[in-house]
Motif scaffolding. Sequence first.
Motif, PDB file in Angstrom:
ATOM      1  N   SER A 138      22.038  23.196  64.966  1.00 48.83           N
ATOM      2  CA  SER A 138      22.523  21.819  64.962  1.00 48.83           C
ATOM      3  C   SER A 138      24.021  21.721  65.263  1.00 48.83           C
ATOM      4  O   SER A 138      24.465  20.723  65.840  1.00 48.83           O
ATOM      5  CB  SER A 138      22.220  21.156  63.618  1.00 48.83           C
ATOM      6  OG  SER A 138      22.868  21.853  62.571  1.00 48.83           O
ATOM      7  N   SER A 139      24.791  22.730  64.895  1.00 50.56           N
ATOM      8  CA  SER A 139      26.235  22.699  65.173  1.00 50.56           C
ATOM      9  C   SER A 139      26.764  24.056  65.620  1.00 50.56           C
ATOM     10  O   SER A 139      27.953  24.343  65.487  1.00 50.56           O
ATOM     11  CB  SER A 139      27.001  22.229  63.940  1.00 50.56           C
ATOM     12  OG  SER A 139      26.825  23.147  62.871  1.00 50.56           O
ATOM     13  N   ILE A 154      30.381  22.894  66.370  1.00 49.91           N
ATOM     14  CA  ILE A 154      30.293  22.046  67.565  1.00 49.91           C
ATOM     15  C   ILE A 154      30.364  20.588  67.122  1.00 49.91           C
ATOM     16  O   ILE A 154      29.690  20.185  66.177  1.00 49.91           O
ATOM     17  CB  ILE A 154      28.993  22.324  68.338  1.00 49.91           C
ATOM     18  CG1 ILE A 154      29.011  23.759  68.878  1.00 49.91           C
ATOM     19  CG2 ILE A 154      28.783  21.316  69.459  1.00 49.91           C
ATOM     20  CD1 ILE A 154      27.688  24.212  69.467  1.00 49.91           C
ATOM     21  N   GLY A 155      31.210  19.815  67.804  1.00 50.24           N
ATOM     22  CA  GLY A 155      31.376  18.407  67.481  1.00 50.24           C
ATOM     23  C   GLY A 155      32.460  18.162  66.449  1.00 50.24           C
ATOM     24  O   GLY A 155      32.775  17.017  66.142  1.00 50.24           O
ATOM     25  N   GLN A 156      33.017  19.225  65.894  1.00 53.48           N
ATOM     26  CA  GLN A 156      34.098  19.099  64.908  1.00 53.48           C
ATOM     27  C   GLN A 156      35.292  19.888  65.431  1.00 53.48           C
ATOM     28  O   GLN A 156      35.765  19.598  66.517  1.00 53.48           O
ATOM     29  CB  GLN A 156      33.621  19.622  63.560  1.00 53.48           C
ATOM     30  CG  GLN A 156      32.413  18.876  63.031  1.00 53.48           C
ATOM     31  CD  GLN A 156      31.824  19.554  61.807  1.00 53.48           C
ATOM     32  OE1 GLN A 156      32.466  20.360  61.143  1.00 53.48           O
ATOM     33  NE2 GLN A 156      30.582  19.240  61.515  1.00 53.48           N
ATOM     34  N   ALA A 197      34.672  21.842  72.227  1.00 53.03           N
ATOM     35  CA  ALA A 197      33.207  21.785  72.296  1.00 53.03           C
ATOM     36  C   ALA A 197      32.706  20.597  71.475  1.00 53.03           C
ATOM     37  O   ALA A 197      32.193  20.764  70.366  1.00 53.03           O
ATOM     38  CB  ALA A 197      32.601  23.091  71.803  1.00 53.03           C
ATOM     39  N   PRO A 198      32.825  19.385  72.029  1.00 59.40           N
ATOM     40  CA  PRO A 198      32.342  18.213  71.302  1.00 59.40           C
ATOM     41  C   PRO A 198      30.821  18.093  71.282  1.00 59.40           C
ATOM     42  O   PRO A 198      30.268  17.323  70.505  1.00 59.40           O
ATOM     43  CB  PRO A 198      32.968  17.044  72.069  1.00 59.40           C
ATOM     44  CG  PRO A 198      33.166  17.583  73.451  1.00 59.40           C
ATOM     45  CD  PRO A 198      33.478  19.046  73.279  1.00 59.40           C
ATOM     46  N   ASP A 199      30.152  18.875  72.147  1.00 54.69           N
ATOM     47  CA  ASP A 199      28.687  18.852  72.182  1.00 54.69           C
ATOM     48  C   ASP A 199      28.175  20.209  72.666  1.00 54.69           C
ATOM     49  O   ASP A 199      28.953  21.085  73.037  1.00 54.69           O
ATOM     50  CB  ASP A 199      28.176  17.715  73.076  1.00 54.69           C
ATOM     51  CG  ASP A 199      28.729  17.786  74.494  1.00 54.69           C
ATOM     52  OD1 ASP A 199      28.772  18.899  75.074  1.00 54.69           O
ATOM     53  OD2 ASP A 199      29.114  16.739  75.040  1.00 54.69           O
ATOM     54  N   HIS A 200      26.859  20.381  72.654  1.00 56.60           N
ATOM     55  CA  HIS A 200      26.285  21.679  73.023  1.00 56.60           C
ATOM     56  C   HIS A 200      26.487  22.012  74.504  1.00 56.60           C
ATOM     57  O   HIS A 200      26.607  23.181  74.861  1.00 56.60           O
ATOM     58  CB  HIS A 200      24.792  21.723  72.659  1.00 56.60           C
ATOM     59  CG  HIS A 200      24.562  21.968  71.202  1.00 56.60           C
ATOM     60  ND1 HIS A 200      24.755  20.979  70.259  1.00 56.60           N
ATOM     61  CD2 HIS A 200      24.173  23.075  70.530  1.00 56.60           C
ATOM     62  CE1 HIS A 200      24.495  21.474  69.061  1.00 56.60           C
ATOM     63  NE2 HIS A 200      24.136  22.746  69.192  1.00 56.60           N
ATOM     64  N   GLY A 201      26.534  21.004  75.357  1.00 56.02           N
ATOM     65  CA  GLY A 201      26.792  21.251  76.779  1.00 56.02           C
ATOM     66  C   GLY A 201      28.157  21.886  76.990  1.00 56.02           C
ATOM     67  O   GLY A 201      28.298  22.852  77.750  1.00 56.02           O
ATOM     68  N   LYS A 202      29.165  21.346  76.315  1.00 56.50           N
ATOM     69  CA  LYS A 202      30.519  21.918  76.418  1.00 56.50           C
ATOM     70  C   LYS A 202      30.571  23.287  75.759  1.00 56.50           C
ATOM     71  O   LYS A 202      31.273  24.177  76.227  1.00 56.50           O
ATOM     72  CB  LYS A 202      31.551  20.985  75.778  1.00 56.50           C
ATOM     73  CG  LYS A 202      31.628  19.623  76.416  1.00 56.50           C
ATOM     74  CD  LYS A 202      32.216  19.678  77.797  1.00 56.50           C
ATOM     75  CE  LYS A 202      32.407  18.250  78.280  1.00 56.50           C
ATOM     76  NZ  LYS A 202      32.534  18.142  79.699  1.00 56.50           N
TER      77      LYS A 202
END
Length: 79
Positions: free
Chosen positions: A17-18, A44-46, A62-67
């Motif tokens: 999830s992260s 991820i996202g933090q 890495a604000p999301d899984h793609g990045k």
Amino acid sequence: MASEPTRGSILVLNAGSSSLKFSVFARGGSEPARRTLHGLVERIGQHARLTADGRDPTDVPAPDHGKAFAVVADHLRDH
């Protein structure tokens, strides 16, 4: 650290999830596959960071899984 050529290598990804964990295994004929690189992008996202190959964590965008995957791909190209 110099790595072996990626030809015939296997990339394994595990997305949580992260986090995004990765390992690269080198195939060697009749020998079992051998792990040559490994690491993860966590948070991820933090405040994401990359930890790889026993090195200290590095802050990464890495604000999301793609990045996060782009960070992993860049790391693999560089190693």
